[in-house]
Design a protein around this motif. Structure first.
Motif, PDB file in Angstrom:
ATOM      1  N   GLY A 104       0.791  -1.228   0.000  1.00  0.00           N
ATOM      2  CA  GLY A 104       0.000   0.000   0.000  1.00  0.00           C
ATOM      3  C   GLY A 104       0.823   1.278   0.000  1.00  0.00           C
ATOM      4  O   GLY A 104       0.253   2.368   0.098  1.00  0.00           O
ATOM      5  N   GLY A 145       5.862  -1.935  -4.768  1.00  0.00           N
ATOM      6  CA  GLY A 145       5.498  -2.814  -5.876  1.00  0.00           C
ATOM      7  C   GLY A 145       4.626  -2.105  -6.897  1.00  0.00           C
ATOM      8  O   GLY A 145       5.103  -1.639  -7.936  1.00  0.00           O
ATOM      9  N   THR A 146       3.334  -1.990  -6.576  1.00  0.00           N
ATOM     10  CA  THR A 146       2.349  -1.486  -7.539  1.00  0.00           C
ATOM     11  C   THR A 146       2.770  -0.165  -8.187  1.00  0.00           C
ATOM     12  O   THR A 146       2.615   0.016  -9.389  1.00  0.00           O
TER      13      THR A 146
HETATM   14  C1  LIG Z   1       2.906  -7.867 -10.273  1.00  0.00           C
HETATM   15  C2  LIG Z   1       3.416  -8.314  -8.943  1.00  0.00           C
HETATM   16  C3  LIG Z   1       4.237  -9.437  -8.869  1.00  0.00           C
HETATM   17  C4  LIG Z   1       4.785  -9.827  -7.638  1.00  0.00           C
HETATM   18  N1  LIG Z   1       5.670 -10.876  -7.605  1.00  0.00           N
HETATM   19  C5  LIG Z   1       6.361 -11.125  -6.454  1.00  0.00           C
HETATM   20  C6  LIG Z   1       7.461 -12.026  -6.450  1.00  0.00           C
HETATM   21  O1  LIG Z   1       7.813 -12.628  -7.461  1.00  0.00           O
HETATM   22  N2  LIG Z   1       8.138 -12.195  -5.282  1.00  0.00           N
HETATM   23  C7  LIG Z   1       7.792 -11.528  -4.125  1.00  0.00           C
HETATM   24  O2  LIG Z   1       8.461 -11.702  -3.098  1.00  0.00           O
HETATM   25  N3  LIG Z   1       6.735 -10.698  -4.095  1.00  0.00           N
HETATM   26  C8  LIG Z   1       6.043 -10.460  -5.240  1.00  0.00           C
HETATM   27  N4  LIG Z   1       5.021  -9.538  -5.236  1.00  0.00           N
HETATM   28  C9  LIG Z   1       4.677  -8.847  -3.973  1.00  0.00           C
HETATM   29  C10 LIG Z   1       5.619  -7.660  -3.795  1.00  0.00           C
HETATM   30  O3  LIG Z   1       6.911  -8.127  -3.434  1.00  0.00           O
HETATM   31  C11 LIG Z   1       5.197  -6.689  -2.667  1.00  0.00           C
HETATM   32  O4  LIG Z   1       5.058  -7.360  -1.456  1.00  0.00           O
HETATM   33  C12 LIG Z   1       3.957  -5.899  -2.975  1.00  0.00           C
HETATM   34  O5  LIG Z   1       3.924  -5.469  -4.311  1.00  0.00           O
HETATM   35  C13 LIG Z   1       3.901  -4.683  -2.038  1.00  0.00           C
HETATM   36  O6  LIG Z   1       2.677  -4.046  -2.092  1.00  0.00           O
HETATM   37  P1  LIG Z   1       2.296  -2.876  -3.133  1.00  0.00           P
HETATM   38  O7  LIG Z   1       2.035  -3.584  -4.430  1.00  0.00           O
HETATM   39  O8  LIG Z   1       1.092  -2.286  -2.527  1.00  0.00           O
HETATM   40  O9  LIG Z   1       3.459  -1.940  -3.238  1.00  0.00           O
HETATM   41  C14 LIG Z   1       4.447  -9.125  -6.444  1.00  0.00           C
HETATM   42  C15 LIG Z   1       3.587  -8.016  -6.525  1.00  0.00           C
HETATM   43  C16 LIG Z   1       3.083  -7.600  -7.757  1.00  0.00           C
HETATM   44  C17 LIG Z   1       2.197  -6.378  -7.786  1.00  0.00           C
END
Ligand SMILES: Cc1cc2nc3c(=O)[nH]c(=O)nc-3n(C[C@H](O)[C@H](O)[C@H](O)COP(=O)(O)O)c2cc1C
Length: 332
Positions: free
Chosen positions: A168, A189-190
């Motif tokens: 978030g 991430g997002t």
């Molecule tokens: C498109 C996408 C792919 C993801 N793939 C992984 C991954 O391969 N390994 C991992 O540890 N977390 C993965 N995540 C989770 C992210 O590491 C992270 O915890 C998350 O994006 C954080 O929240 P936010 O999207 O609100 O910034 C992924 C998230 C997204 C959006």
């Protein structure tokens, strides 16, 4: 400062590993901007992990970590990280003290993703250097069920290593808030899905730029093909709506199960309910695929180079954390 020292970086921002979406260009851009990049190389052979590390090293001479998934084979991949002498390894989807111990013995800095304070304790007892506290708001696969606001201080109180907040956080306000909760840095991430370097399909990118905070859906086993029993958060779409309309039926009884809805760039089929990040060259009904996104998506309105995103988030957080802001909040 402890985080900056542990990772030997300038800015306390880490790019979330995002399988499919965060390739070497994005990770290198974050590293070269002073942050810490994390490249997902899980699901690859040992040799491919070696090649992935070499490719990234062509683009940056800064420190980065390799992200491995503990619910898939990881032992050979970890050995390759050790052989290659990468700076860090990020371990997610499981708590394996033996993996942390092996990585430490191999000289790696270990970042361990957790969903509770108890897991954070277990990870640090095994030697983890940095804890990534992933809140429920997060996009993609979501390990825990606690929101970032409640999880981060609980984890900070439980361990004596730097804690990075995830889930978030999409702008400088979120970063400032995470730091006020005791985090030493943030994991984004997002927001970085809307970087020029992210490798996602145009249809997916457009939806990210338009979605509101209410447009994501957490589900235990909606996109379970290729990765069962792994809760996740993605944008609501025709697949999730069809499933809700059918009463959220269990795997095996969902509408159009097994239907091919597209193809990967190499021609392999993508089926409905598959756990898959659509790439720029993916074809078919991309809207119906797993469009991973966190609840912070409403703050993501513009495509920008990753370096500018990192810079903007840091600058805003710095300003908000300065005494000027508290003067605005409190009269005395
Ligand atoms: C498109 C996408 C792919 C993801 N793939 C992984 C991954 O391969 N390994 C991992 O540890 N977390 C993965 N995540 C989770 C992210 O590491 C992270 O915890 C998350 O994006 C954080 O929240 P936010 O999207 O609100 O910034 C992924 C998230 C997204 C959006």
């Amino acid at each position: 400062m402890r985080l900056l020292e542990a990772l030997r970086i300038e800015k306390p921002i880490l790019s979330a590993p995002m399988a499919g979406a965060a390739g070497p260009e994005l990770v290198a851009a974050v590293c070269n901007a002073g942050g810490y990049g994390v490249i997902p190389l899980w699901g690859k052979t040992k040799e491919q992990v070696g090649t992935g590390i070499d490719e990234l090293r062509e683009l940056t001479d800064q420190n980065f970590a390799v992200n491995l998934n503990l619910s898939f084979p990881y032992v050979d991949q970890l050995e390759m990280c050790i052989e290659k002498g990468v700076h860090g390894v990020s371990l997610f989807w499981g708590m394996e003290p033996s993996a942390i111990e092996r990585a430490k013995a191999g000289g790696l800095t270990v970042l361990s993703s957790v969903g509770t304070a108890e897991e954070a304790r277990t990870a640090t007892e095994a030697g983890a250097d940095v804890i990534v506290a992933q809140g429920w708001e997060a996009g993609g696969h979501v390990w825990g069920k606690v929101s970032t606001l409640a999880l981060v201080p609980a984890v900070v109180d439980a361990v004596d290593v730097p804690v990075v907040a995830a889930g978030g956080i999409a702008d400088g306000r979120g970063m400032a808030a995470a730091i006020m909760l005791g985090a030493s840095g943030v994991w984004i991430g997002t927001r970085l899905l809307a970087s020029s370097e992210a490798t996602i399909h145009e249809v997916y990118r457009k939806r990210i730029l338009q979605a509101s905070e209410d447009d994501t859906q957490w589900a235990h086993d909606l996109y379970d093909v290729a990765w069962p029993d792994a809760p996740h958060r993605a944008l609501s779409n025709s697949t999730s709506q069809g499933w809700i309309d059918a009463g959220c039926s269990a795997p095996g009884q969902r509408p159009n199960e097994g239907e091919q809805i597209g193809r990967r760039p190499n021609g392999d089929p993508v089926v409905r309910y598959q756990s898959y990040t659509p790439l720029p060259e993916t074809s078919g009904d991309v809207e119906a695929m797993s469009l991973w996104s966190g609840q912070g998506v409403s703050m993501v309105r513009e495509i920008m180079p990753a370096a500018d995103i990192i810079d903007e988030i840091c600058q805003t957080a710095k300003r908000l954390l300065s005494s000027e802001q508290s003067a605005l909040m409190f009269s005395k």
